[in-house]
Design a protein around this motif. Structure first.
Motif, PDB file in Angstrom:
ATOM      1  N   PRO A  25      12.276  -2.126 -12.325  1.00 46.52           N
ATOM      2  CA  PRO A  25      12.460  -2.356 -10.874  1.00 46.52           C
ATOM      3  C   PRO A  25      14.048  -2.988 -10.766  1.00 46.52           C
ATOM      4  O   PRO A  25      14.437  -3.804 -11.391  1.00 46.52           O
ATOM      5  N   ILE A  72       0.434   3.901  -9.664  1.00 47.90           N
ATOM      6  CA  ILE A  72       0.623   2.538 -10.068  1.00 47.90           C
ATOM      7  C   ILE A  72       2.253   2.511 -10.269  1.00 47.90           C
ATOM      8  O   ILE A  72       2.727   3.217 -11.093  1.00 47.90           O
ATOM      9  N   ASP A 118       5.610  -0.060 -11.524  1.00 49.17           N
ATOM     10  CA  ASP A 118       6.219  -1.074 -12.288  1.00 49.17           C
ATOM     11  C   ASP A 118       6.869  -2.523 -11.780  1.00 49.17           C
ATOM     12  O   ASP A 118       7.636  -2.934 -12.479  1.00 49.17           O
ATOM     13  N   VAL A 119       6.187  -2.893 -10.730  1.00 44.89           N
ATOM     14  CA  VAL A 119       6.584  -4.146 -10.279  1.00 44.89           C
ATOM     15  C   VAL A 119       5.209  -4.901  -9.937  1.00 44.89           C
ATOM     16  O   VAL A 119       4.389  -4.345  -9.207  1.00 44.89           O
ATOM     17  N   ARG A 136       3.876  -9.448  -9.111  1.00 45.58           N
ATOM     18  CA  ARG A 136       4.190 -10.726  -8.626  1.00 45.58           C
ATOM     19  C   ARG A 136       5.362 -11.227  -9.454  1.00 45.58           C
ATOM     20  O   ARG A 136       6.254 -11.991  -8.836  1.00 45.58           O
ATOM     21  N   LYS A 137       5.903 -10.924 -10.453  1.00 43.18           N
ATOM     22  CA  LYS A 137       6.983 -11.406 -11.063  1.00 43.18           C
ATOM     23  C   LYS A 137       8.235 -10.921 -10.648  1.00 43.18           C
ATOM     24  O   LYS A 137       9.404 -11.108 -11.081  1.00 43.18           O
ATOM     25  N   GLY A 138       8.091  -9.895  -9.936  1.00 36.76           N
ATOM     26  CA  GLY A 138       9.425  -9.017  -9.194  1.00 36.76           C
ATOM     27  C   GLY A 138       9.572  -8.569  -8.021  1.00 36.76           C
ATOM     28  O   GLY A 138      10.152  -7.952  -7.132  1.00 36.76           O
ATOM     29  N   SER A 167      -1.214  -8.424  -9.707  1.00 39.08           N
ATOM     30  CA  SER A 167      -0.945  -8.231 -11.114  1.00 39.08           C
ATOM     31  C   SER A 167       0.539  -8.955 -11.185  1.00 39.08           C
ATOM     32  O   SER A 167       1.336  -8.964 -10.103  1.00 39.08           O
ATOM     33  N   GLU A 168       0.929  -9.318 -12.375  1.00 39.83           N
ATOM     34  CA  GLU A 168       2.331  -9.676 -12.707  1.00 39.83           C
ATOM     35  C   GLU A 168       3.069  -8.642 -12.852  1.00 39.83           C
ATOM     36  O   GLU A 168       4.442  -8.898 -12.520  1.00 39.83           O
ATOM     37  N   GLU A 169       2.764  -7.507 -13.276  1.00 42.92           N
ATOM     38  CA  GLU A 169       3.817  -6.430 -13.478  1.00 42.92           C
ATOM     39  C   GLU A 169       3.363  -5.046 -12.853  1.00 42.92           C
ATOM     40  O   GLU A 169       3.974  -4.217 -13.218  1.00 42.92           O
ATOM     41  N   HIS A 170       2.426  -5.101 -12.469  1.00 41.01           N
ATOM     42  CA  HIS A 170       1.900  -3.850 -11.665  1.00 41.01           C
ATOM     43  C   HIS A 170       1.685  -4.054 -10.373  1.00 41.01           C
ATOM     44  O   HIS A 170       1.095  -4.844  -9.880  1.00 41.01           O
TER      45      HIS A 170
END
Lengths: 358, 358
Positions: free
Chosen positions: A8, A268, A270-271, A273-275, A298-301
């Motif tokens: 991202p 789906i 590629d981002v 909650r972390k992004g 999700s953290e990364e999805h």
């Protein structure tokens, strides 16, 4: 080209940003109240300088670490709209005052006393605004007598220059109904302005009364007795603020890649909650009409639900743009903005204050 | 001393971390299934090396950028438990394979084909696990025939070494009721293990079937046909996982400062959403029995509700420790851990993969 970016990536539309800065600066150009944009929303000194060049009287920030980043970038007029507490931070504040002109918020005598003692020892004077709780129920003393007493105390301290008041109507700034937001903002600000008059009538001059945000800048900017507005989100805009202040353009988005197409109507990305700051709701999909992200845990999805037909040509590897619900917590997750115009990346701006928690 | 730290600081209790690593390693020491701890939870190579030294067969991670950080730290056996999509990332993956032994997850023929083509051009071979959707509804092909077909396709590609399957039961991993969690995990894993047998029966060897998390490691680790468990949260533990897996000790906390005491039963602390992962709920207060944070929506502030009597001696400037609901999103917000034992800071460990979104 945007399509050449890795994902991202946090994007800024240069023209939309420019239009937003111009619109907000124009609003305050001929008013008593002045604009001191909030740095916490973008944490990027390139944007802060654009805001200063457009007429801002200074920059507001939330953290001492942000103020240090601003000073290093040559921005001297800094309001730290927060309490700076404890010997480690007060020492840093005094150091900062040697290379910039910080103002801090304060709401306790102990804190003011410590700042004054450290400042006096260093031959410095720190300007302070007394924070007044205008109904948010967070920091701040009560309007009226308590504000007057603390202002009077601050005025007696040799290392403090009492500069005025701060009150943030955070409990009403994002109310969706404009009439309700206007009424409740006026009600909140009455206590702040009344406190100002009380202090002035006691013989203590008040230079700055500061408050407001992107949701209330029009209201705040016209209240007699308010000198500065500390709006931040207007520069980049997230979908939350775009819904209530549509005169500003959506300048921030996140470029993401479709990494899986498990079902015809699901993509789906590629981002997670972390992004993408999502505490005000899942992101919206900018580039596929009718596509939705119903939940975002999700953290990364991220899971995009596609409308009928939209998925036919969407393949693994394709790019999508999404818009976060909250821009301030999103900028903090990245290290740079990819700045674009007409589909091309024209610049990269470091987000120098990403992660400055202290 | 902890009291000498600036705040907010992300703390790790060295003894609790050591005990957690020892307990988990011990669990897998004499089992067929092996432990490949997930890096996304701490993003810190110092902890990853401790896990390797305790017997882990490798490290799992979520992002290619995390894998690059691990390789730079000398950790070679890396499972990237995610789809690596697009030419920019596939090129980086091939580069990584020259200095480490990455395995990637894949769930589409197009993606596998691209990886194979790039690898072949570079004279490399990339190991891949086919991701199977075991009910989470995120990435992955359906168990059974679809998994077999993609495994067969992968086996024909010259630049791919088909290595096995991955299935993550993320939809049941944090169910609070242990009986329900156990039953639903077994149901989810049946499709994964059945897919393994189907592929093996077709003459294609399956080396690794990987899945599981901290909530299900006991279940997964004893299912015949599961070779690796990718638990991550067990090392540091947040309050969410501590509630369901109390055999692990709480090793992570955040040291914060009281910056305001607006009312007798309220303390405002200097951390909010930008410094504490809270998507599974507000943080809990570790150091004041009975204190609560009922909601947690500010970026830089937290509002602690104090029980009767607790506030009498709590002053502006005092420190508190809080425990996040989710450790993985919290580690990502900091740049280092302050490691402590018996109240003293004994080390600082960089969180090298903080913010590695790409």
């Amino acid at each position: 080209m945007l399509s050449n970016l890795d994902t991202p990536s946090l994007l800024v539309d240069a023209d939309a940003l420019g239009a937003n800065i111009k619109l907000m600066s124009g609003h305050f150009a001929n008013r008593h109240a002045k604009l001191r944009p909030h740095f916490k929303s973008h944490k990027c000194t390139t944007i802060a300088k654009m805001q200063m060049n457009a007429g801002a009287v200074g920059i507001t920030c939330a953290k001492l670490g942000e103020a240090e980043v601003l000073a290093t970038a040559g921005i001297k007029e800094i309001l730290i709209a927060n309490e700076i507490v404890g010997p480690l931070k007060v020492r840093r504040l005094i150091e900062l005052s040697k290379r910039a002109n910080p103002i801090v918020a304060a709401d306790s005598a102990d804190n003011l006393k410590m700042i004054s003692d450290f400042a006096t020892n260093a031959g410095a004077t720190i300007r302070a605004l007394i924070e007044v709780d205008v109904g948010q129920g967070r920091c701040g003393v009560a309007p009226g007598k308590a504000a007057l007493e603390l202002a009077r105390f601050a005025s007696t301290l040799p290392g403090i220059q009492f500069a005025g008041l701060q009150g943030y109507e955070g409990h009403v700034v994002d109310l969706r109904d404009e009439k309700e937001r206007t009424e409740k903002t006026h009600a909140a600000l009455k206590g702040l302005v009344d406190s100002r008059r009380l202090i002035e009538n006691s013989g203590i001059p008040v230079q700055i009364v500061s408050g407001g945000g992107t949701g209330t800048y029009i209201i705040n900017g016209d209240v007699e007795g308010i000198d500065e507005v500390q709006a931040g989100s207007y520069a980049l805009m997230d979908w939350w603020y775009t819904d209530i202040r549509p005169e500003f353009r959506q300048a921030m988005s996140i470029l993401v890649t479709v990494i899986s197409r498990p079902r015809p109507n699901i993509a789906i990305i590629d981002v997670g909650r972390k992004g993408c700051g999502a505490e005000w709701g899942p992101p919206r999909v900018k580039t596929i009409p009718g596509a939705k992200i119903p939940s975002f845990n999700s953290e990364e999805h991220g899971t995009v639900h596609l409308p009928d037909g939209a998925g036919e040509n969407l393949r693994v590897g394709d790019h999508i743009e999404i818009i976060p619900s909250h821009g301030c917590t999103t900028s903090n997750l990245y290290r740079e903005f990819a700045v674009h115009r007409n589909g091309s990346v024209i610049d990269r701006w470091p987000i120098e204050a990403s992660g400055t928690l202290q």
